[in-house]
Write a protein that holds these residues in place. Structure first.
Motif, short mmCIF file in Angstrom:
data_model
loop_
_atom_site.label_atom_id
_atom_site.label_comp_id
_atom_site.label_asym_id
_atom_site.label_seq_id
_atom_site.Cartn_x
_atom_site.Cartn_y
_atom_site.Cartn_z
N THR A 151 0.83 -1.19 0.00
CA THR A 151 0.00 0.00 0.00
C THR A 151 0.87 1.25 0.00
O THR A 151 2.01 1.24 0.49
N GLU A 152 0.32 2.30 -0.53
CA GLU A 152 1.07 3.56 -0.59
C GLU A 152 1.46 4.05 0.80
O GLU A 152 2.59 4.47 1.04
N THR A 153 0.52 3.97 1.76
CA THR A 153 0.80 4.46 3.11
C THR A 153 1.91 3.64 3.77
O THR A 153 2.77 4.17 4.47
N ALA A 154 1.90 2.31 3.54
CA ALA A 154 2.96 1.47 4.11
C ALA A 154 4.30 1.80 3.48
O ALA A 154 5.34 1.81 4.16
N ALA A 155 4.31 2.04 2.19
CA ALA A 155 5.56 2.37 1.51
C ALA A 155 6.13 3.69 2.00
O ALA A 155 7.34 3.82 2.21
#
Length: 804
Positions: free
Chosen positions: A674-678
């Protein structure tokens, strides 16, 4: 006194015949009639002698038993250290640590009892040697245990094998020698006594018959014999006196009224009174004792022993008040003195200084209930006191409140300045918390940066004021370390304790849930838990998922589903590739399927996602291998990775090893992050992506567009696909803003040679609009719904079971 004893000895050796001697001469004529009686008495005396010798043997047996107890305690401590090496659970380690401390006390008690007994020179020498070796062994053992409790298993293991075992073996060898010496002594005494008894019996019978013949000779020498007997009795008395003065314990002898008759030098030193001051005075004036804990004086032990006619042993925590007012921790025993007719003549007090031993015992007890870093009570002791509070709330109507504290951003101190700084910071926080509490309140460190407070006799309103004051105090606290200055805050979960409170576990769970809610609401605040608080109850329900998830991992109750997504590129379609995203479900014991939204929040909260993700990787790769030779078409699988999982340093090694184990085509596997995790794990995510892409794996950035700086970091993220957040897709037909946003993402992707995928495609209009834009792939219920992974295999071909 020694000069007087010598004078009395010489007086006896030159004394004139006394009345006893004259009476014996007169009674000579009666000796013939009494010799039979003397024979009977003599035989009885021999039996009594045998009885006494058996008591001596029993004493030796007691010594052997105590030595064996010391050996067993020493061995058990070594075994517990080995056990602690392999215990993973910190609570089980603490339990083992308490057993380790308990065996130390057993060892000390056995050795103390052994030292109280009359020891031979060899025994004393061996015990002294054992004490020296134990003095070297114990610090090593403590170091091993401390390393284990700090989770430094390798260091603990090597220290245990290299030093602790060797040092402990030396102690055990000395104890074995002591045990062997006791056994040999016991056997020698038994053989000697039996032989002596047989010889004495025969000799005494012969002498009884010779008495008739020797009566005249005895009459001549009877006066001399009596004198020699008195001299022998005096010498034995002198020897008894010397023995009394040479033993290591304090001894005081009194008459039956409690007046002191004898006090040995050790007792003089311990009490502070010399013999001239003590003899003739009441025992209570010299031997004054009180309870160390309650500071109350104890009744005269002589009176207790004489009144009850029993041996009286002191209770624990007794201290002796010396002449100068100082105190000593002591142990004492009072024994009545009886004559042959069992009449009480007086009593003996035997006592010793156990101040150092009691300090050691107190230290061990303190360590078992307190946190070694902050000095606060530990979790185990706090739970005990919390249990008492709940009991009083149920039975006495008392009010309490529980505060569960978790420091905010404490990890920054450790990461920036090191663990030494973190430890010092925790000490200062513990001090700040202590000064803000009342004397009756209980403060504990539960572990890490978590603290708990039990507020005594406190209603919820007062507890809330105290908790908010603590929040303000911690927020204003600055921690300076070298050239760095840190600020922190604390999130507090507050739970009232009353007649409705259920158990310790439930109460702590509720407080932890409220604390977690305080963090989610912005940190550095107080969150009160109410029984009817639906949001907090939902959090508690989430925490109950942990047990289910761990059981699911153990019993393989997770199951995989697959959702097909399609290419919107006609050329790609001609290649016949089938594309699937792997999804996870939880299968209950009754085969009910649970969707991930129910359990994944709990898994992330308690850091179980890495285990779940690895399970997904293993099962997907295994499935890929199973269909490798059965499918007539090409296929690709996408696997989601959580932010927790991509932060693990050995994840790439695990994936590469599994790919090799199942011999899969790595280009058919795409990992979705996910973008937030990245963004949260940028450096680790980039490193993972580059490492696995070099092996041939593909990567997709999921929920793209949800971040605040999506385009800013994209150029540093070498992904193959952008999966556009479904929030922008579902209204793309009617919302020009969403349409513009999707078009912008696609254009950026084209410029960077990155494919784009649209989620949440739920109708034909949306699909047609995506084709107009040029989006590469589409996924959603209009395309296909998720199905069980195993259902994709039908007649040895991968087919779709369910399409829109």
């Amino acid at each position: 006194m020694a000069k007087n004893r010598k004078a009395s000895l010489f007086d006896l050796s030159t004394s004139k015949p006394n009345k006893t001697q004259l009476l014996l001469l007169i009674g000579f004529t009666a000796s013939i009639t009494l010799f039979i009686l003397l024979t009977i008495i003599g035989l009885n005396q021999l039996k009594e002698t045998q009885k006494n010798t058996h008591e001596i043997i029993n004493v030796h047996n007691v010594k052997v038993k105590l030595v064996e107890e010391m050996i067993n305690a020493a061995r058990e401590r070594s075994l517990i250290m080995f056990t602690m090496l392999y215990l993973k659970d910190p609570f089980e380690r603490e339990e083992a640590y308490l057993q380790f401390q308990g065996y130390a006390i057993d060892f000390i008690n056995a050795r103390t009892q052994l030292l109280k007994m009359n020891l031979t020179a060899e025994e004393s020498e061996l015990l002294l040697r054992q004490g020296e070796l134990s003095g070297k062994s114990i610090p090593i053992q403590r170091s091993v245990v401390d390393l284990i409790r700090e989770n430094k298993i390798d260091k603990a293991y090597h220290l245990l094998l290299d030093e602790s075992v060797t040092a402990q073996n030396r102690v055990l060898n000395v104890l074995q020698k002591l045990n062997f010496a006791q056994s040999e002594a016991n056997e020698r005494i038994a053989l000697t006594i039996e032989k002596q008894y047989e010889n004495n019996s025969e000799i005494f019978i012969i002498l009884a018959f010779l008495t008739l013949l020797l009566t005249l000779a005895i009459a001549i020498f009877v006066s001399l014999i009596v004198s020699r007997g008195e001299k022998k009795l005096f010498i034995e008395k002198e020897l008894a006196q010397v023995t009394l003065y040479s033993i290591g314990d304090g001894v005081i002898t009194t008459d039956k009224r409690g007046r002191i008759r004898i006090i040995n030098p050790v007792a003089e030193e311990l009490t502070g009174f010399d013999s001239d001051e003590a003899i003739g005075r009441d025992i209570a004036e010299i031997f004054s004792i009180r309870n160390q804990k309650t500071d109350t004086y104890i009744d005269n032990p002589i009176e207790i022993a004489l009144q009850k006619n029993v041996i009286y042993t002191s209770p624990f925590n007794i201290e002796l008040i010396r002449k100068n007012g100082d105190t000593l921790a002591i142990e004492h025993t009072v024994s009545p003195i009886r004559d042959l007719h069992d009449n009480i003549l007086g009593a003996n007090i035997v006592f010793r200084d156990v101040t150092e031993m009691r300090k050691l015992a107190d230290t061990l007890a303190y360590q078992a209930t307190h946190d070694p870093l902050t000095g606060l009570i530990n979790r185990r002791e706090f739970e005990r006191r919390l249990k008492q509070a709940i009991y009083h709330a149920h039975n006495d109507g008392q009010q309490y409140a529980l505060c569960f504290l978790d420091l905010d951003q404490f990890k920054i101190v450790n990461d920036t300045a090191g663990h030494a700084a973190g430890d010092e910071f925790l000490k200062q926080i513990a001090h700040q918390l202590s000064i803000n509490l009342r004397r009756s309140d209980v403060l504990a460190r539960l572990g890490g940066d978590e603290f708990a407070i039990l507020l005594d006799d406190c209603d919820l309103k007062t507890a809330d004021l105290i908790a908010n004051k603590i929040c303000a105090t911690i927020k204003d606290t600055r921690f300076n370390w070298e050239n760095n200055s840190f600020a922190t805050g604390t999130s507090i979960g507050l739970v009232p304790i009353n007649e409705y409170t259920s158990s310790v576990t439930e109460t702590l769970s509720a407080a932890d849930t409220a604390c977690y809610e305080a963090k989610e609401n912005g940190r550095n605040q107080v969150q009160v838990y109410w029984l009817d608080d639906k949001k907090l109850e939902m959090k508690r329900q989430e925490m109950r998922w942990i047990q289910k998830l761990e059981e699911a991992l153990d019993k393989d109750r997770f199951t995989l589903y697959a959702q097909e997504y399609i290419s919107l590129d006609d050329e790609y379609k001609k290649e016949g590739n089938l594309l699937f995203e792997i999804l996870i479900r939880l299968r209950e014991a009754d085969d009910e399927i649970i969707l991930p939204m129910a359990f994944l929040p709990a898994a992330e909260r308690y850091h179980l996602m890495p285990q779940i993700d690895r399970w997904m990787i293993d099962k997907t790769f295994e499935f890929t291998q199973s269909i490798k030779h059965e499918s007539g078409r090409k296929y690709n699988f996408s696997i989601n990775l959580s932010g927790q999982t991509i932060s693990e340093p050995d994840l790439h090694e695990y994936i590469i090893a599994k790919a090799s184990q199942y011999n899969i085509n790595k280009t058919t596997i795409c990992f979705e992050i996910t973008e937030t995790a990245a963004i949260a794990n940028m450096s680790k995510a980039v490193k993972l992506i580059k490492t696995l892409k070099s092996e041939g794996f593909l990567f997709s950035l999921d929920d793209f567009g949800s971040g605040l700086s999506s385009f800013a970091y994209l150029k540093n993220m070498p992904v193959d696909n952008l999966k556009i957040d479904g929030l922008f897709i579902k209204d793309i037909v009617d919302d020009p803003t969403d349409l513009a946003f999707v078009e912008a993402i696609h254009r950026i992707g084209q410029k960077m040679n990155i494919k784009t995928t649209a989620e949440f495609v739920e109708n034909r209009e949306t699909l047609e609009k995506l084709k107009e834009i040029g989006i590469d792939f589409a996924q959603g219920y209009y395309i296909a719904k998720p199905v069980a992974l195993e259902s994709l295999v039908d007649d040895n071909q991968i087919t779709l079971e369910k399409r829109a």
